[in-house]
Design a protein around this motif. Structure first.
Motif, short mmCIF file in Angstrom:
data_model
loop_
_atom_site.label_atom_id
_atom_site.label_comp_id
_atom_site.label_asym_id
_atom_site.label_seq_id
_atom_site.Cartn_x
_atom_site.Cartn_y
_atom_site.Cartn_z
N THR A 291 0.83 -1.21 0.00
CA THR A 291 0.00 0.00 0.00
C THR A 291 0.86 1.26 0.00
N THR B 187 -0.44 -6.04 3.96
CA THR B 187 -0.78 -4.80 4.66
C THR B 187 -1.20 -5.17 6.09
N TYR C 130 14.19 10.01 -3.07
CA TYR C 130 12.97 10.03 -3.90
C TYR C 130 12.74 11.44 -4.49
N1 LIG Z 1 12.13 8.95 0.96
C1 LIG Z 1 13.31 8.60 0.48
O1 LIG Z 1 13.98 9.40 -0.20
C2 LIG Z 1 13.84 7.20 0.74
C3 LIG Z 1 14.99 6.79 0.06
C4 LIG Z 1 15.48 5.50 0.29
C5 LIG Z 1 14.84 4.65 1.17
N2 LIG Z 1 13.72 5.09 1.82
C6 LIG Z 1 13.09 4.15 2.78
O2 LIG Z 1 11.86 3.71 2.27
C7 LIG Z 1 11.14 3.11 3.35
C8 LIG Z 1 9.67 3.39 3.18
O3 LIG Z 1 9.22 2.83 1.99
P1 LIG Z 1 8.04 3.54 1.19
O4 LIG Z 1 8.50 4.88 0.76
O5 LIG Z 1 7.55 2.61 0.17
O6 LIG Z 1 6.97 3.74 2.38
P2 LIG Z 1 5.50 4.33 2.41
O7 LIG Z 1 5.02 4.75 1.07
O8 LIG Z 1 5.44 5.29 3.54
O9 LIG Z 1 4.66 3.04 2.83
C9 LIG Z 1 5.01 2.27 3.94
C10 LIG Z 1 4.56 0.84 3.69
O10 LIG Z 1 5.09 0.00 4.71
C11 LIG Z 1 4.05 -0.80 5.23
N3 LIG Z 1 4.35 -1.07 6.63
C12 LIG Z 1 4.82 -0.18 7.54
N4 LIG Z 1 4.97 -0.79 8.74
C13 LIG Z 1 4.57 -2.08 8.57
C14 LIG Z 1 4.47 -3.19 9.43
N5 LIG Z 1 4.81 -3.10 10.72
N6 LIG Z 1 4.04 -4.37 8.92
C15 LIG Z 1 3.67 -4.47 7.62
N7 LIG Z 1 3.75 -3.45 6.74
C16 LIG Z 1 4.19 -2.27 7.22
C17 LIG Z 1 2.78 0.01 5.07
O11 LIG Z 1 1.69 -0.88 4.99
P3 LIG Z 1 0.30 -0.70 5.79
O12 LIG Z 1 0.28 0.66 6.41
O13 LIG Z 1 -0.76 -0.87 4.74
O14 LIG Z 1 0.31 -1.80 6.78
C18 LIG Z 1 3.04 0.71 3.73
O15 LIG Z 1 2.64 -0.11 2.66
C19 LIG Z 1 11.70 3.73 4.64
O16 LIG Z 1 12.30 2.72 5.44
C20 LIG Z 1 12.75 4.73 4.13
O17 LIG Z 1 13.87 4.83 4.99
C21 LIG Z 1 13.18 6.33 1.61
#
Ligand SMILES: NC(=O)c1ccc[n+]([C@@H]2O[C@H](COP(=O)([O-])OP(=O)(O)OC[C@H]3O[C@@H](n4cnc5c(N)ncnc54)[C@H](OP(=O)(O)O)[C@@H]3O)[C@@H](O)[C@H]2O)c1
Length: 312
Positions: free
Chosen positions: A11, A38, A160
């Motif tokens: 998600t 999720t 990003y």
């Molecule tokens: N922003 C940047 O520039 C950047 C660059 C490199 C890496 N990152 C890394 O990217 C990561 C975040 O990824 P994203 O951007 O795809 O995140 P996002 O769009 O904020 O979405 C977070 C996802 O993680 C899931 N999630 C969170 N906690 C969970 C849990 N305990 N169990 C199961 N699912 C869980 C959520 O699912 P539900 O809420 O549906 O359960 C949601 O689908 C971070 O760790 C960050 O450090 C970010």
């Protein structure tokens, strides 16, 4: 017969992008059945995925018991943790979650694990910088996975492009001028990824796991300076956008105080050790040579995400 790909973060941006990439390409949809994980199957993003034929399974990375059934029967698992989830900002939680999902994949006999990793900044800086927890924690999980009996590859996302739509957009001043403020020096190079390109990086691994076993993908379209970023906005919007280098204590965009505190060292650090470390440009070149599909440039991203300053 198609193989089951289970996607954590379904998600969210990384996992969601991977799922959409596969759903939008018939040749990949034929090869891979999709399962999205999720914590809340009733949320709109999960419901929309189910409507598109994705199997939705409820599980929590912090609840190891929920993980084995979540990955059961999978050929491949894409695993991403969210360090920033609900402001938790905890390396210990992220490490525990990453190890738990890797253990579950091994237990379930999954053939391929793709871990969303980042470089170990403590190692890159020879111990000079030990405070980039959200990088080091992912790297620690990567090291753990490398010791497990499973074919694994690593997706390392650059900065990003979306950060500057939602979290740290340029700001309009009262006099109508638009300024992009960051801690980076004007000549610093930042590896920028349109995170909706996630699937373009992950697909070669899915199609050829043996070739990429143990490999890290350095994922970005290119390295951009802040000056190139503002030039992009100026070209696309027709408004002159200027760059201002600010101290890391100055409030940035819509970041929470905790996020700003935690990001302080990493945004400053990009000036010195760069995001992917000293081999970043070479590693990116290698990664780009593995891809079949064209990536989104900064200018294309800006056009795809208009409007930028509607009332400026
Ligand atoms: N922003 C940047 O520039 C950047 C660059 C490199 C890496 N990152 C890394 O990217 C990561 C975040 O990824 P994203 O951007 O795809 O995140 P996002 O769009 O904020 O979405 C977070 C996802 O993680 C899931 N999630 C969170 N906690 C969970 C849990 N305990 N169990 C199961 N699912 C869980 C959520 O699912 P539900 O809420 O549906 O359960 C949601 O689908 C971070 O760790 C960050 O450090 C970010």
């Amino acid at each position: 017969m198609s193989k089951l790909l289970t996607v954590f973060g379904a998600t969210g941006m990384q996992g969601g992008s991977l799922i959409h990439h596969i759903l939008n390409r018939p040749e990949l949809s034929k090869l891979f059945q999709l399962r999205g994980i999720t914590r809340d199957a009733s949320k709109q993003a999960a419901v929309s995925l189910r409507e598109r034929g994705v199997e939705i399974v409820q599980a929590d990375l912090s609840d190891p018991v929920s993980l084995e059934p979540a990955v059961a029967g999978s050929y491949a698992v894409f695993a991403v943790t969210n360090y920033w989830d609900n402001g938790s900002c905890s390396a210990a939680i992220e490490i525990a979650q990453g190890k738990a999902v890797a253990d579950a994949a091994v237990q379930a006999g999954v053939a391929l694990l793709i871990w969303s990793s980042l470089p170990n900044i403590t190692e890159i800086t020879n111990g000079a910088v030990t405070t980039i927890h959200h990088f080091d924690s992912k790297a620690e999980v990567e090291t753990y996975i490398r010791g497990l009996p499973i074919t694994a590859a690593f997706f390392m996302a650059g900065w990003y492009m979306q950060n500057h739509k939602f979290l740290m957009p340029p700001k309009k001043n009262d006099d109508g001028t638009v300024v992009f403020s960051q801690t980076w020096s004007p000549t610093t190079v930042v590896p920028m990824i349109d995170i909706t390109d996630t699937g373009k990086f992950v697909t070669p691994i899915l199609l050829n796991p043996d070739k990429y076993n143990g490999k890290s993908f350095t994922c970005a379209t290119a390295f951009y300076t802040p000056i190139q970023l503002v030039d992009g906005w100026t070209t696309v919007t027709g408004r002159t956008v200027t760059y201002e280098q600010i101290g890391s204590d100055k409030k940035q965009g819509n970041l929470t105080a905790e996020m700003q505190k935690q990001l302080k060292d990493s945004t400053e650090g990009i000036n010195t050790w760069s995001y992917f470390g000293p081999n970043g440009e070479k590693d990116l070149e290698w990664t780009l040579a593995q891809l079949e599909e064209k990536l989104t440039s900064w200018e294309e991203f800006l056009r795809n995400n208009e409007p930028w300053f509607p009332e400026a």
